[in-house]
Every structure is written in structure tokens, then in C-alpha cells.
Design a protein around this motif. Structure first.
Motif, PDB file in Angstrom:
ATOM      1  N   ILE A 361       0.791  -1.186  -0.115  1.00  0.00           N
ATOM      2  CA  ILE A 361       0.048  -0.119  -0.006  1.00  0.00           C
ATOM      3  C   ILE A 361       1.063   1.257   0.118  1.00  0.00           C
ATOM      4  CG2 ILE A 361      -1.713   1.331   1.375  1.00  0.00           C
ATOM      5  CD1 ILE A 361      -2.906  -0.683  -0.156  1.00  0.00           C
ATOM      6  N   ALA A 362       2.056   1.105   0.863  1.00  0.00           N
ATOM      7  CA  ALA A 362       2.905   2.302   0.862  1.00  0.00           C
ATOM      8  C   ALA A 362       3.471   2.711  -0.392  1.00  0.00           C
ATOM      9  CB  ALA A 362       4.054   2.214   1.935  1.00  0.00           C
ATOM     10  N   VAL A 363       3.845   1.697  -1.235  1.00  0.00           N
ATOM     11  CA  VAL A 363       4.346   1.838  -2.472  1.00  0.00           C
ATOM     12  C   VAL A 363       3.506   2.185  -3.639  1.00  0.00           C
ATOM     13  CG1 VAL A 363       5.959   0.688  -4.123  1.00  0.00           C
ATOM     14  CG2 VAL A 363       6.552   0.386  -1.904  1.00  0.00           C
ATOM     15  N   GLN A 364       2.435   1.336  -3.823  1.00  0.00           N
ATOM     16  CA  GLN A 364       1.446   1.626  -4.824  1.00  0.00           C
ATOM     17  C   GLN A 364       0.098   2.602  -4.752  1.00  0.00           C
ATOM     18  OE1 GLN A 364       0.559  -2.847  -5.932  1.00  0.00           O
ATOM     19  NE2 GLN A 364       0.834  -1.748  -7.788  1.00  0.00           N
ATOM     20  N   ALA A 365      -0.090   2.575  -3.436  1.00  0.00           N
ATOM     21  CA  ALA A 365      -1.305   3.569  -3.269  1.00  0.00           C
ATOM     22  C   ALA A 365      -1.283   4.830  -3.815  1.00  0.00           C
ATOM     23  CB  ALA A 365      -1.872   3.801  -1.920  1.00  0.00           C
ATOM     24  N   PRO A 366      -0.029   5.693  -3.541  1.00  0.00           N
ATOM     25  CA  PRO A 366       0.023   7.060  -4.007  1.00  0.00           C
ATOM     26  C   PRO A 366       0.066   7.135  -5.641  1.00  0.00           C
ATOM     27  CG  PRO A 366       1.875   6.463  -2.474  1.00  0.00           C
ATOM     28  CD  PRO A 366       1.060   5.479  -2.861  1.00  0.00           C
ATOM     29  N   ILE A 367       0.519   6.176  -6.473  1.00  0.00           N
ATOM     30  CA  ILE A 367       0.491   6.095  -7.833  1.00  0.00           C
ATOM     31  C   ILE A 367      -0.804   5.627  -8.373  1.00  0.00           C
ATOM     32  CG2 ILE A 367       1.419   4.762  -9.642  1.00  0.00           C
ATOM     33  CD1 ILE A 367       3.827   3.863  -8.197  1.00  0.00           C
ATOM     34  N   LEU A 368      -1.477   4.792  -7.736  1.00  0.00           N
ATOM     35  CA  LEU A 368      -2.916   4.426  -8.125  1.00  0.00           C
ATOM     36  C   LEU A 368      -3.980   5.271  -7.887  1.00  0.00           C
ATOM     37  CD1 LEU A 368      -2.757   0.452  -7.682  1.00  0.00           C
ATOM     38  CD2 LEU A 368      -2.439   1.852  -9.696  1.00  0.00           C
ATOM     39  N   LEU A 369      -3.638   6.057  -6.861  1.00  0.00           N
ATOM     40  CA  LEU A 369      -4.861   6.973  -6.292  1.00  0.00           C
ATOM     41  C   LEU A 369      -4.715   8.210  -7.268  1.00  0.00           C
ATOM     42  CD1 LEU A 369      -4.718   6.822  -2.277  1.00  0.00           C
ATOM     43  CD2 LEU A 369      -6.596   5.893  -3.926  1.00  0.00           C
ATOM     44  N   GLU A 370      -3.409   8.680  -7.701  1.00  0.00           N
ATOM     45  CA  GLU A 370      -3.201   9.700  -8.627  1.00  0.00           C
ATOM     46  C   GLU A 370      -3.682   9.191  -9.748  1.00  0.00           C
ATOM     47  OE1 GLU A 370       0.293  12.621 -10.183  1.00  0.00           O
ATOM     48  OE2 GLU A 370       0.282  11.439  -8.153  1.00  0.00           O
ATOM     49  N   SER A 374      -7.141  11.004 -12.013  1.00  0.00           N
ATOM     50  CA  SER A 374      -7.095  11.382 -13.367  1.00  0.00           C
ATOM     51  C   SER A 374      -8.096  11.000 -14.053  1.00  0.00           C
ATOM     52  CB  SER A 374      -5.543  11.184 -13.893  1.00  0.00           C
ATOM     53  OG  SER A 374      -4.689  11.785 -13.190  1.00  0.00           O
ATOM     54  N   LEU A 375      -8.546   9.497 -14.175  1.00  0.00           N
ATOM     55  CA  LEU A 375      -9.595   8.784 -14.726  1.00  0.00           C
ATOM     56  C   LEU A 375     -10.850   9.210 -14.338  1.00  0.00           C
ATOM     57  CD1 LEU A 375      -7.635   5.452 -15.452  1.00  0.00           C
ATOM     58  CD2 LEU A 375      -8.080   7.046 -17.166  1.00  0.00           C
ATOM     59  N   GLY A 376     -11.005   9.855 -13.078  1.00  0.00           N
ATOM     60  CA  GLY A 376     -12.316   9.688 -12.404  1.00  0.00           C
ATOM     61  C   GLY A 376     -12.908   8.568 -11.886  1.00  0.00           C
ATOM     62  N   THR A 377     -12.155   7.693 -11.588  1.00  0.00           N
ATOM     63  CA  THR A 377     -12.414   6.403 -10.762  1.00  0.00           C
ATOM     64  C   THR A 377     -12.507   6.632  -9.509  1.00  0.00           C
ATOM     65  OG1 THR A 377     -11.347   5.356 -12.537  1.00  0.00           O
ATOM     66  CG2 THR A 377     -11.832   4.022 -10.749  1.00  0.00           C
ATOM     67  N   ASP A 378     -13.530   5.932  -8.838  1.00  0.00           N
ATOM     68  CA  ASP A 378     -13.663   5.841  -7.403  1.00  0.00           C
ATOM     69  C   ASP A 378     -12.293   5.406  -6.666  1.00  0.00           C
ATOM     70  OD1 ASP A 378     -14.378   5.604  -4.632  1.00  0.00           O
ATOM     71  OD2 ASP A 378     -16.117   4.157  -5.131  1.00  0.00           O
ATOM     72  N   PRO A 379     -11.880   6.134  -5.629  1.00  0.00           N
ATOM     73  CA  PRO A 379     -10.573   5.796  -4.956  1.00  0.00           C
ATOM     74  C   PRO A 379     -10.708   4.686  -4.194  1.00  0.00           C
ATOM     75  CG  PRO A 379     -11.615   7.892  -3.859  1.00  0.00           C
ATOM     76  CD  PRO A 379     -12.232   7.447  -5.456  1.00  0.00           C
ATOM     77  N   ALA A 380     -12.011   4.303  -3.854  1.00  0.00           N
ATOM     78  CA  ALA A 380     -12.053   2.927  -3.164  1.00  0.00           C
ATOM     79  C   ALA A 380     -12.063   1.924  -3.972  1.00  0.00           C
ATOM     80  CB  ALA A 380     -13.663   3.080  -2.312  1.00  0.00           C
ATOM     81  N   VAL A 381     -12.248   1.851  -5.207  1.00  0.00           N
ATOM     82  CA  VAL A 381     -12.043   0.947  -5.786  1.00  0.00           C
ATOM     83  C   VAL A 381     -10.328   0.660  -6.364  1.00  0.00           C
ATOM     84  CG1 VAL A 381     -12.544  -0.098  -8.464  1.00  0.00           C
ATOM     85  CG2 VAL A 381     -14.475   1.062  -7.187  1.00  0.00           C
ATOM     86  N   ALA A 382      -9.740   1.712  -6.316  1.00  0.00           N
ATOM     87  CA  ALA A 382      -8.390   1.720  -6.413  1.00  0.00           C
ATOM     88  C   ALA A 382      -7.570   0.939  -5.346  1.00  0.00           C
ATOM     89  CB  ALA A 382      -7.779   3.109  -6.711  1.00  0.00           C
ATOM     90  N   ILE A 383      -8.072   1.386  -4.154  1.00  0.00           N
ATOM     91  CA  ILE A 383      -7.748   0.616  -2.911  1.00  0.00           C
ATOM     92  C   ILE A 383      -7.764  -0.958  -2.726  1.00  0.00           C
ATOM     93  CG2 ILE A 383      -7.866   0.447  -0.123  1.00  0.00           C
ATOM     94  CD1 ILE A 383      -6.232   2.909  -1.082  1.00  0.00           C
ATOM     95  N   MET A 384      -9.112  -1.188  -3.115  1.00  0.00           N
ATOM     96  CA  MET A 384      -9.522  -2.550  -3.125  1.00  0.00           C
ATOM     97  C   MET A 384      -8.978  -3.326  -4.191  1.00  0.00           C
ATOM     98  SD  MET A 384     -11.057  -2.885  -0.269  1.00  0.00           S
ATOM     99  CE  MET A 384     -11.826  -4.678  -0.591  1.00  0.00           C
ATOM    100  N   ALA A 385      -8.631  -2.769  -5.001  1.00  0.00           N
ATOM    101  CA  ALA A 385      -7.662  -3.401  -6.310  1.00  0.00           C
ATOM    102  C   ALA A 385      -6.368  -3.652  -5.899  1.00  0.00           C
ATOM    103  CB  ALA A 385      -7.554  -2.536  -7.572  1.00  0.00           C
ATOM    104  N   VAL A 386      -5.630  -2.845  -4.953  1.00  0.00           N
ATOM    105  CA  VAL A 386      -4.304  -3.301  -4.519  1.00  0.00           C
ATOM    106  C   VAL A 386      -4.383  -4.416  -3.530  1.00  0.00           C
ATOM    107  CG1 VAL A 386      -2.361  -2.237  -3.177  1.00  0.00           C
ATOM    108  CG2 VAL A 386      -3.628  -0.877  -4.914  1.00  0.00           C
ATOM    109  N   ALA A 387      -5.524  -4.245  -2.829  1.00  0.00           N
ATOM    110  CA  ALA A 387      -5.877  -5.181  -1.537  1.00  0.00           C
ATOM    111  C   ALA A 387      -6.005  -6.559  -2.252  1.00  0.00           C
ATOM    112  CB  ALA A 387      -7.163  -4.779  -0.789  1.00  0.00           C
ATOM    113  N   TYR A 388      -6.982  -6.730  -3.373  1.00  0.00           N
ATOM    114  CA  TYR A 388      -6.961  -8.122  -4.191  1.00  0.00           C
ATOM    115  C   TYR A 388      -5.923  -8.463  -4.669  1.00  0.00           C
ATOM    116  CZ  TYR A 388     -12.259  -7.603  -3.845  1.00  0.00           C
ATOM    117  OH  TYR A 388     -13.670  -7.456  -3.230  1.00  0.00           O
TER     118      TYR A 388
END
Length: 439
Positions: A361-370, A374-388
């Protein structure tokens, strides 16, 4: 599965080496793709080393407290009783998987340790009854339950996003409530689907030929933690008393009631204090708690050593602007509909190099949340994608299997064939869930 076994045994180094290698990979990428020079890269890395100290402590406590909880006398007695439930080998495999999965949803430390202990107790019970059961399959079933830990109560990514003042919450501008991540309807349905599909996969691959079954040949169960209860002084009487731990446990109960009744949210700290509450209420006295802590502490050392390296990686990526560059590249190949699936696959790949969910999460979350922003995607989905993605490839990544294998007395190659099937079955659920929620 033999080629995969050989690859893991011979060519995949320790998780610590992965963290070191990733550090230099990120440093080289920063030198190539940003304007930062060697001095800047080293400075940003050095300043970043201390950036995750609070988070590191939280994650270490999750593992420490989960291990202690699994080894308390009441929980150990419960595991012994549960071991008598399955009557056939097939029931044993599926039962161990289900209990390990439920334990992992409560806390990954509990699921990992309790699953291994239950597998060993079930194998012993079948040996006592003179019934055949494949011990490596039992252990693989226990580890398969770990494939869903990031969908539950101790999910480090969603909990970190829900924790005020965390680096994820700071990037989002405000905490992201767990009702938007692990307690969404779609994630809860994915939990159910994962249990059903992985359970079906284990049913289909379980050995049925008596000649292929490798039973537990010796009583490999651990003795209960030895507690030095020699009471010779007034101080010893205090250490042997139930009162100190009981009073602390009751005070923790009171705090949790006040916290939640006042509208407080679930965070990593609250998860840890809830585990500590159970421990204080379940142990007999400080003597026992100290002995359990000493036994559990050896499992925490590697996490404490690796997290500063992950923090240094994050420091390089943030300080040199590499995060922005990677994020823009990610956005270029994604659409709002495909972003979550690509993020999931990337997280699964990164998990080989950063096997800790918190570190990832520390490495990827900043990248994927940004990128998500930019894409207008729900940040919760980005967090869960990393979790999965993190929990997914744990099935073929040996880092978290090592404590379980040590308890069981097996090697990774003994279970890898089975857990690879778990990887495939769970991957179908995770990928499908992320695609559907992105439509």
C-alpha cells in the motif's frame, strides 16, 4: 506444478532481498526518468526511511497480537474441539479452509496461525482414529484461507485509508470510510463467492487415491507455552494474579464502547486494541502473557526490518516525481472501465517484490490513487484493487507461507501445487468483481 515448485525453491530469494532489490530498481528508474541526480535520490531515500514508522508499528502489532491471540489457552482448546468436527478427509480439507478463511477475515495473523494449528490438530485427530488424510493438502487448505484476508477486519489498505492523518488519507484529502471499501455489498459478495469457488476447487483437486496420501506420521503438535509461575515474592504474586490483565481488558472494553458509541470509526489502531482486549480477557495472568509475547515476537522482526526500506522507496518515488510519471503512464493505458483490473494485476505482480500488504500500500497507493483521480475512478475501487492483488499472489509467494510451514513442518513445494489452484480460482472472483464494479 513441478516447474513452478522448482522456480520458487531455487530462484526466488527472501523478502528482505526483494525489498533491497526493489530499492535499487526504483533508484535507477528515478535517475533515468526524472531530473533527479544521484545525490537527490539518496537524500530522498534517506529522508523517507522514517516516513512509515507509525504504520510499521501498527502492522507489527497486527501480526504480534494475532499470533498471541491464536495461542491463548481458550483459542487453542477451541481448535482442538474443532479438529474433531470433520469425519472424512474431504470434510477435513474444506473445514480447515473455511475456518482459516473466517479467521483471516477477522485478522490475517489469527487466520494464518490458527489455520496452521488447526491443520495439525486435524491431522493428529485422523491419525488417532487411524483414518487417512493428506497432511500437505490440509496445510494448503489452511493457507488458502489466507487468500481473502485483505477483504476483512484487518485489511491494511482500507484501514489505512480510513485512518485520519495517514498518508493515504492525506492524499485523498479526507479519510475513506470502510463502508466504502471492505463493507461494501460488492466486496461482501466477493467474500462469499471466493469461499464457494475456492472451496469447490479444493474439492476437485483433493487426492482420492490412498497411495497418493501423505499422512501425519508423528505427533508434531507443539506443547503449550511454558509459563514460569514460581511465586516467591510479592512481585511474583502480582505477576501470577488474574487481576492486572482482567482490569486492563475491562478498561479496553470500556474504551471501545465509548469510541464506537461516540461515532468513532474502525482504524488500524482500533483493530489492534480490539485484539489486545480479547488477549487481556483470555490470558490467565501477566506470566502467561509475557511467555506468549516472547514466542510471538520472533515473527515480527522481518516486518520491522523491511518497512523502513519500503518507506525509503516511497521517499524516492515521491521526492523525485517518479510517482507522477508512473501514474501518467498508467492512465495512458487505462480507461475508467479497465483501470481496476489493470491495478489488480499490477498489485499481484508487485506483491512478489513487496510481500507485505502494508508495504505494498505504501508503494502503490500514491501511484494508483493519482491515476484514479485522473481517470475519475472511485478511489475506494483503487484501494480494493491493490488489496485484492496483494492477497491474490500470496498463494505462490513464499513469504507469508513460511510461518505456517514452520508450524506444519513442511516446505513450500509440498503445498504449492494446491495453492496455485487457489490462485486461479480466487483470481477469477477478484478480477470479475473489479470489472463489474467498474461498469
Amino acid at each position: 506444478m513441478r516447474p513452478l515448485n522448482t522456480l520458487v525453491e531455487r530462484f526466488i530469494p527472501s523478502a528482505l532481498v526483494f525489498a533491497i532489490v526493489l530499492t535499487f530498481i526504483v533508484a535507477v528508474l528515478a535517475l533515468i526518468f526524472t531530473d533527479a541526480g544521484p545525490v537527490t535520490v539518496v537524500e530522498e531515500w534517506g529522508m523517507g526511511l522514517a516516513g512509515l514508522l507509525a504504520f510499521m508499528t501498527q502492522m507489527a502489532l497486527v501480526l504480534l497480537l494475532g499470533y498471541i491471540l491464536a495461542n491463548t489457552r481458550p483459542v487453542r482448546k477451541l481448535l482442538i474441539r474443532l479438529a474433531r468436527v470433520p469425519k472424512t478427509a474431504m470434510q477435513a480439507y474444506l473445514f480447515v479452509f473455511l475456518i482459516a478463511a473466517l479467521g483471516s477475515l477477522i485478522t490475517w495473523g489469527l487466520g494464518l496461525v490458527a489455520g496452521a494449528l488447526l491443520a495439525r490438530e486435524v491431522a493428529y485427530e485422523f491419525r488417532r482414529r487411524e483414518q487417512l488424510v493428506h497432511f500437505p493438502m490440509l496445510v494448503a487448505a489452511a493457507f488458502s484461507g489466507f487468500v481473502m484476508w485483505h477483504m476483512g477486519y484487518s485489511a491494511s489498505g482500507p484501514l489505512l485509508a480510513a485512518t485520519p492523518d495517514s498518508f493515504v488519507a492525506d492524499q485523498l484529502g479526507e479519510p475513506l470510510a470502510i463502508t466504502e471499501t471492505i463493507f461494501t455489498t460488492w466486496n461482501l459478495l466477493a467474500v462469499l463467492a471466493t469461499i464457494l469457488l475456492v472451496g469447490l476447487a479444493l474439492f476437485l483437486i483433493a487426492p482420492r487415491n490412498a497411495k497418493a496420501i501423505v499422512p501425519l506420521t508423528v505427533d508434531a503438535r507443539e506443547k503449550e507455552v511454558e509459563v514460569d509461575e514460581a511465586v516467591e515474592t510479592p512481585a511474583d504474586r502480582v505477576d501470577a494474579s488474574r487481576i492486572p490483565t482482567l482490569l486492563t481488558g475491562l478498561m479496553l472494553v470500556a474504551y471501545l464502547v465509548i469510541h464506537f458509541s461516540g461515532g468513532g470509526s474502525l482504524t488500524l489502531d482500533i483493530v489492534n486494541w480490539s485484539f489486545l482486549t480479547l488477549i487481556m480477557l483470555l490470558v490467565r495472568n501477566p506470566f502467561e502473557l509475557i511467555a506468549l509475547t516472547k514466542k510471538a515476537a520472533s515473527n515480527v522482526g522481518e516486518i520491522l526490518l523491511q518497512f523502513p526500506l519500503y518507506a525509503g522507496i516511497l521517499g524516492i518515488m515521491g521526492g523525485t516525481g517518479l510517482i507522477t510519471i508512473i501514474s501518467e503512464a498508467f492512465v495512458a493505458i487505462s480507461t475508467p472501465q479497465t483501470f481496476a483490473l489493470f491495478a489488480f494485476f499490477s498489485a499481484g505482480l508487485v506483491n512478489f517484490f513487496v510481500p507485505s500488504g502494508g508495504g505494498q500500500i505504501a508503494v502503490q497507493a500514491p501511484i494508483l490513487l493519482e491515476a484514479a483521480d485522473s481517470l475519475g475512478t472511485d478511489p475506494a475501487v483503487a484501494i480494493m484493487a491493490v488489496a485484492y492483488g496483494d492477497q491474490w499472489t500470496n498463494m505462490i509467494q513464499p513469504f507469508w507461507a513460511l510461518p505456517l510451514l514452520a508450524i506444519a513442518g513442511l516446505k513450500m513445494r509440498d503445498i504449492l501445487g494446491y495453492t496455485t489452484i487457489t490462485l486461479i480460482a480466487s483470481g477469477i472472483v477478484f478480477g470479475s468483481a473489479l470489472v463489474l464494479v467498474s461498469l
